[in-house]
Write an enzyme that holds these catalytic residues in place. Structure first.
Site, short mmCIF file in Angstrom:
data_model
loop_
_atom_site.label_atom_id
_atom_site.label_comp_id
_atom_site.label_asym_id
_atom_site.label_seq_id
_atom_site.Cartn_x
_atom_site.Cartn_y
_atom_site.Cartn_z
CG ASP A 1 -14.00 0.95 -2.34
OD1 ASP A 1 -13.55 0.37 -1.36
OD2 ASP A 1 -14.78 1.78 -2.54
CE1 TYR B 1 -19.81 4.83 2.20
CE2 TYR B 1 -21.08 3.29 1.05
CZ TYR B 1 -20.30 3.76 2.12
OH TYR B 1 -19.98 2.95 3.20
NE ARG C 1 -3.97 2.32 1.12
CZ ARG C 1 -3.77 3.47 0.88
NH1 ARG C 1 -2.59 3.78 0.40
NH2 ARG C 1 -4.63 4.13 1.28
O1 CP3 Z 1 -13.03 -7.91 -0.19
C1 CP3 Z 1 -11.89 -7.67 -0.74
O2 CP3 Z 1 -10.70 -7.86 -0.19
C2 CP3 Z 1 -11.67 -6.90 -2.00
C3 CP3 Z 1 -11.63 -5.42 -1.90
C4 CP3 Z 1 -12.87 -4.64 -1.41
C5 CP3 Z 1 -12.59 -3.30 -0.70
N1 CP3 Z 1 -13.65 -2.58 -0.54
C6 CP3 Z 1 -11.12 -2.82 -0.47
C7 CP3 Z 1 -10.91 -1.71 0.46
C8 CP3 Z 1 -14.29 -4.58 -1.51
C9 CP3 Z 1 -15.09 -5.76 -1.96
C10 CP3 Z 1 -14.62 -3.52 -1.00
C11 CP3 Z 1 -16.21 -3.33 -1.09
C12 CP3 Z 1 -16.81 -1.98 -0.11
N2 CP3 Z 1 -16.18 -0.70 -0.32
C13 CP3 Z 1 -18.01 -1.94 0.61
C14 CP3 Z 1 -18.95 -2.96 0.48
C15 CP3 Z 1 -18.48 -4.00 1.75
C16 CP3 Z 1 -18.61 -3.20 3.20
O3 CP3 Z 1 -17.70 -3.19 3.62
O4 CP3 Z 1 -19.67 -3.12 3.57
C17 CP3 Z 1 -18.04 -0.64 0.70
C18 CP3 Z 1 -19.12 -0.04 1.60
C19 CP3 Z 1 -17.06 0.10 0.38
C20 CP3 Z 1 -16.68 1.70 0.64
C21 CP3 Z 1 -15.36 1.86 1.59
N3 CP3 Z 1 -14.12 1.68 0.94
C22 CP3 Z 1 -15.22 2.35 2.70
C23 CP3 Z 1 -16.42 2.87 3.53
C24 CP3 Z 1 -13.82 2.52 2.98
C25 CP3 Z 1 -13.22 3.05 4.33
C26 CP3 Z 1 -13.12 1.91 5.42
C27 CP3 Z 1 -11.78 1.33 5.63
O5 CP3 Z 1 -11.94 0.13 5.91
O6 CP3 Z 1 -11.05 2.17 5.27
C28 CP3 Z 1 -13.19 1.67 2.06
C29 CP3 Z 1 -11.76 1.51 1.92
C30 CP3 Z 1 -11.09 0.41 1.29
N4 CP3 Z 1 -11.71 -0.52 0.64
C31 CP3 Z 1 -9.99 -0.28 1.99
C32 CP3 Z 1 -9.81 -1.39 1.43
C33 CP3 Z 1 -8.80 -2.75 1.47
C34 CP3 Z 1 -9.21 0.36 3.06
C35 CP3 Z 1 -8.19 1.32 2.52
C36 CP3 Z 1 -6.65 1.27 2.62
O7 CP3 Z 1 -6.31 0.35 2.54
O8 CP3 Z 1 -6.26 2.60 2.74
#
Ligand code: CP3
Length: 351
Positions: free
Chosen positions: A83, A159, A46
């Site tokens: 995402d 969102y 990352r």
């Molecule tokens: O499942 C997996 O491993 C595949 C990757 C994946 C991510 N997001 C990577 C991610 C998937 C399938 C998602 C789906 C996602 N994204 C959802 C639906 C599932 C759920 O959790 O309800 C939603 C609502 C999102 C939107 C989202 N993305 C939010 C609210 C956030 C911030 C919260 C957080 O955990 O930081 C993200 C960021 C995100 N998406 C990260 C990852 C690995 C973390 C960011 C980082 O690494 O800096």
């Protein structure tokens, strides 16, 4: 034309066999958010990207992030690293992930804002994602299923209108109920874009697609029917028209008593169950033979040991007789000790 072959003759992918209606022991296992910050190798990778969206749009990094949990644990499926908020970005909305704060979007508040969204441009702008899918497909072992995904329209619209995460998505719900024409227009835009986005992932090599409706649980029945069921049904039909053999998993998180309606009416191949769903109840009320996916409490994974063993046992016992894909009821938490995931895979494989 030859006779259609049953899945066990055409695939070594156990997850596809379960989605084809077979009950398999041990159940195939993958975990929502299996790639992510609980893994040291993910945190390391990352650092090479300037922000989270940049990470998602660099195929060499996204392929590696997708493969990390497969190498470490030998899970039965890989989920594309991306995402759900890439779609609003590709529609032209300003989307940013601020470190430690989660997503920030320039909120959509009027029909003028909707006019600006560029629907035909979506798959072109998301082409790095499809490069990632084909890169992963080429690298995976033949027994590993590749899952593509998108957010379901309600969750993505929530969102887009709210502009950020929220406990209750009150701004988005208010907009939807006060301005139903505009909100329906937004959902239509998302249905069209999502069918294109999922079809492009399938064309690039995704074996299965999943629709994440993470905020399905904040809606009353009428809105659930209009904002969750109707758009999901349209997406399933749209994807199936182009890719009839590709299973679609729907995950209406926290749908509660509306889950049976979702399972009956959307046409999804399988339903993902969140942590709260009692499996005995689900087994009684879901259509016979419909495959389920879930639903271990992520906290049991954090705790590990006997707590994890007991929680896994309950799921394997209560799902008996129904095709099961083992998963969590929501994503892997950031505080999960990586060795607990290895324990979980072993427990499920022991049956
Ligand atoms: O499942 C997996 O491993 C595949 C990757 C994946 C991510 N997001 C990577 C991610 C998937 C399938 C998602 C789906 C996602 N994204 C959802 C639906 C599932 C759920 O959790 O309800 C939603 C609502 C999102 C939107 C989202 N993305 C939010 C609210 C956030 C911030 C919260 C957080 O955990 O930081 C993200 C960021 C995100 N998406 C990260 C990852 C690995 C973390 C960011 C980082 O690494 O800096």
């Amino acid at each position: 034309m030859g006779k259609a072959k049953s899945p066990e003759l055409t695939t070594r992918k156990t997850m596809l066999a379960v989605l084809g209606g077979q009950t398999i022991t041990p159940a195939p296992i993958w975990l929502m958010r299996q790639a992510g910050r609980y893994l040291p190798e993910y945190r390391q990778l990352r650092t090479q990207a300037k922000n989270f969206l940049d990470f998602c749009f660099r195929p060499e990094l996204a392929v590696e992030a997708t493969l990390q949990p497969i190498r470490r644990y030998g899970l039965d499926a890989a989920i594309l690293f991306s995402d759900i908020l890439t779609v609003p970005w590709a529609l032209g909305q300003n989307v940013q992930f601020l470190e430690g704060e989660g997503p920030k979007l320039q909120p959509i508040l009027s029909s003028d804002d909707l006019q600006k969204l560029d629907v035909p441009g979506v798959t072109k702008r998301l082409s790095p994602v499809y490069q990632t899918v084909s890169g992963v497909a080429a690298a995976l072992p033949p027994e590993t299923t590749l899952i593509g995904f998108a957010g379901a329209p309600w969750t993505v619209a929530a969102y887009m209108v709210e502009g950020t995460g929220s406990r209750d998505f009150l701004i988005a719900k208010t907009f939807g109920m006060a301005e139903p024409r505009s909100f329906d227009r937004l959902l239509d835009i998302l249905v069209t874009s999502t069918v294109e986005h999922l079809s492009a992932q399938i064309a690039a090599g995704a074996d299965v697609v999943q629709l994440f409706d993470s905020w399905a649980g904040v809606l009353a029945e009428e809105q659930f029917r209009r904002w969750v069921i109707a758009p999901t049904k349209a997406i399933v039909a749209g994807v199936r028209a182009r890719h009839p053999a590709t299973p679609v998993i729907g995950f209406p998180r926290c749908a509660g008593g509306l889950l049976p309606l979702y399972a009956r009416e959307t046409g999804v191949t399988a339903v993902g169950l969140d942590t709260q769903v009692p499996l005995e109840w689900a087994n009684d009320i879901l259509p016979a033979g419909l495959p389920i996916q879930g639903n271990l409490d992520p906290v049991a994974l954090i705790v590990g040991g006997q707590v994890l063993r007991d929680a896994v046992r309950v799921i394997l016992d209560q799902a008996k007789g129904r095709p099961l894909i083992f998963n969590l009821g929501h994503g892997v938490p950031m505080t999960t000790p990586p060795e607990h995931v290895a324990e979980l895979v072993q427990l499920v494989r022991e049956g």
